[in-house]
Motif scaffolding. Structure first.
Motif, short mmCIF file in Angstrom:
data_model
loop_
_atom_site.label_atom_id
_atom_site.label_comp_id
_atom_site.label_asym_id
_atom_site.label_seq_id
_atom_site.Cartn_x
_atom_site.Cartn_y
_atom_site.Cartn_z
N LEU A 45 0.83 -1.21 0.00
CA LEU A 45 0.00 0.00 0.00
C LEU A 45 0.87 1.26 0.00
O LEU A 45 0.58 2.21 -0.72
CB LEU A 45 -0.94 0.00 1.21
CG LEU A 45 -1.82 1.23 1.37
CD1 LEU A 45 -2.72 1.43 0.16
CD2 LEU A 45 -2.64 1.13 2.65
N THR A 48 2.01 2.66 -3.27
CA THR A 48 1.01 3.30 -4.14
C THR A 48 0.52 4.63 -3.62
O THR A 48 -0.36 5.24 -4.22
CB THR A 48 -0.20 2.36 -4.33
OG1 THR A 48 -0.85 2.19 -3.07
CG2 THR A 48 0.20 1.03 -4.89
N ASP A 83 -8.76 -3.03 6.08
CA ASP A 83 -8.43 -3.43 4.71
C ASP A 83 -7.59 -2.33 4.03
O ASP A 83 -7.87 -1.14 4.20
CB ASP A 83 -9.74 -3.64 3.93
CG ASP A 83 -9.50 -4.12 2.52
OD1 ASP A 83 -8.74 -5.09 2.35
OD2 ASP A 83 -10.08 -3.51 1.59
N GLU A 85 -7.58 -1.28 1.02
CA GLU A 85 -8.40 -0.40 0.16
C GLU A 85 -9.19 0.61 0.99
O GLU A 85 -9.41 1.73 0.55
CB GLU A 85 -9.34 -1.23 -0.72
CG GLU A 85 -8.66 -1.79 -1.95
CD GLU A 85 -7.93 -0.72 -2.77
OE1 GLU A 85 -8.53 0.32 -3.11
OE2 GLU A 85 -6.74 -0.93 -3.08
N ARG A 88 -6.71 3.26 1.77
CA ARG A 88 -6.50 4.11 0.58
C ARG A 88 -7.65 5.10 0.44
O ARG A 88 -7.44 6.29 0.19
CB ARG A 88 -6.39 3.26 -0.68
CG ARG A 88 -6.26 4.09 -1.95
CD ARG A 88 -6.43 3.29 -3.22
NE ARG A 88 -5.59 2.12 -3.25
CZ ARG A 88 -4.27 2.13 -3.47
NH1 ARG A 88 -3.66 3.27 -3.67
NH2 ARG A 88 -3.59 1.02 -3.48
N ARG A 89 -8.89 4.62 0.59
CA ARG A 89 -10.05 5.52 0.49
C ARG A 89 -9.99 6.61 1.55
O ARG A 89 -10.30 7.77 1.28
CB ARG A 89 -11.35 4.73 0.60
CG ARG A 89 -11.70 3.97 -0.65
CD ARG A 89 -13.12 3.43 -0.60
NE ARG A 89 -13.37 2.54 0.53
CZ ARG A 89 -13.12 1.24 0.55
NH1 ARG A 89 -12.61 0.66 -0.52
NH2 ARG A 89 -13.38 0.52 1.62
N SER A 100 -2.89 9.27 -4.39
CA SER A 100 -2.79 7.89 -4.85
C SER A 100 -2.15 7.82 -6.23
O SER A 100 -2.50 8.56 -7.13
CB SER A 100 -4.19 7.27 -4.91
OG SER A 100 -4.11 5.96 -5.42
N SER A 104 -7.95 6.89 -10.74
CA SER A 104 -9.34 6.47 -10.65
C SER A 104 -10.00 6.59 -12.02
O SER A 104 -9.53 7.31 -12.89
CB SER A 104 -10.09 7.30 -9.62
OG SER A 104 -10.19 8.64 -10.06
#
Length: 137
Positions: A45, A48, A83, A85, A88-89, A100, A104
Motif C-alpha cells: 500500500l 502506491t 483493509d 483499500e 486508501r479511500r 494515490s 481512478s
C-alpha cells in the motif's frame, strides 16, 4: 553603543539555536510489523501512496517526516485489521485523489482519459487529408 552591539550579537546566537523547526522522529516511527504478511500488505500500500511533502516519491521511499507518520498510520491501521483499500479511500478522502498513484476511473475523468485518443484520431485524420491532397495535386 560600541559596547551594546557585541552584547546584542552574543544574545542573538542562543535565539537562533532555539529556533529549530525539525523535530526528532517519533520513537514508534517506521517500526515494522511482526507479522511478515501484514508488513507486506502495508508495504504494498505504501508503494502506491504519494508523499505529500516530496510529491515525486512514494511514502515507502521518502525520508520526510510526513511520510514516516503516514507509514506509521498505515501500519497501525493494518495491524488493527483494516483493509488496505479502506485505508486508501481514507487517505484519498483526507488528502484528495492526488495522493494515490493508482488513477481512478470516475465518470468525471472520462474526458481526460479520452482526450489523448481523440487527439491522435484528429491528428491521423489531418495527416490523411494532407496526404490525399498531395496525391491529387
Amino acid at each position: 553603543m560600541r559596547r551594546i552591539l557585541p552584547l546584542l550579537m552574543a544574545l542573538s546566537v542562543p535565539v537562533v539555536v532555539l529556533a529549530q523547526t525539525a523535530l526528532p522522529p517519533a520513537p514508534y516511527a517506521d517500526t515494522q510489523l511482526e507479522d511478515p504478511a501484514l508488513e507486506k500488505k502495508a508495504h504494498d500500500l505504501m508503494l502506491t501512496i504519494r508523499c505529500v511533502t516530496c510529491q515525486s516519491q512514494s511514502i515507502a521511499d521518502s525520508n520526510a517526516s510526513m511520510a514516516s507518520d503516514l507509514r506509521s498510520e498505515i501500519r497501525m491501521r493494518i495491524k488493527g485489521g483494516e483493509d488496505p483499500e479502506a485505508i486508501r479511500r481514507w487517505l484519498i478522502e483526507r488528502y484528495g485523489d492526488w495522493i494515490s498513484y493508482a488513477p481512478s476511473a470516475d465518470p468525471i475523468l472520462w474526458p481526460l482519459w479520452a482526450a489523448p485518443i481523440l487527439l491522435l484520431l484528429a491528428g491521423g485524420a489531418l495527416v490523411a487529408t494532407r496526404l490525399k491532397r498531395r496525391g491529387n495535386a
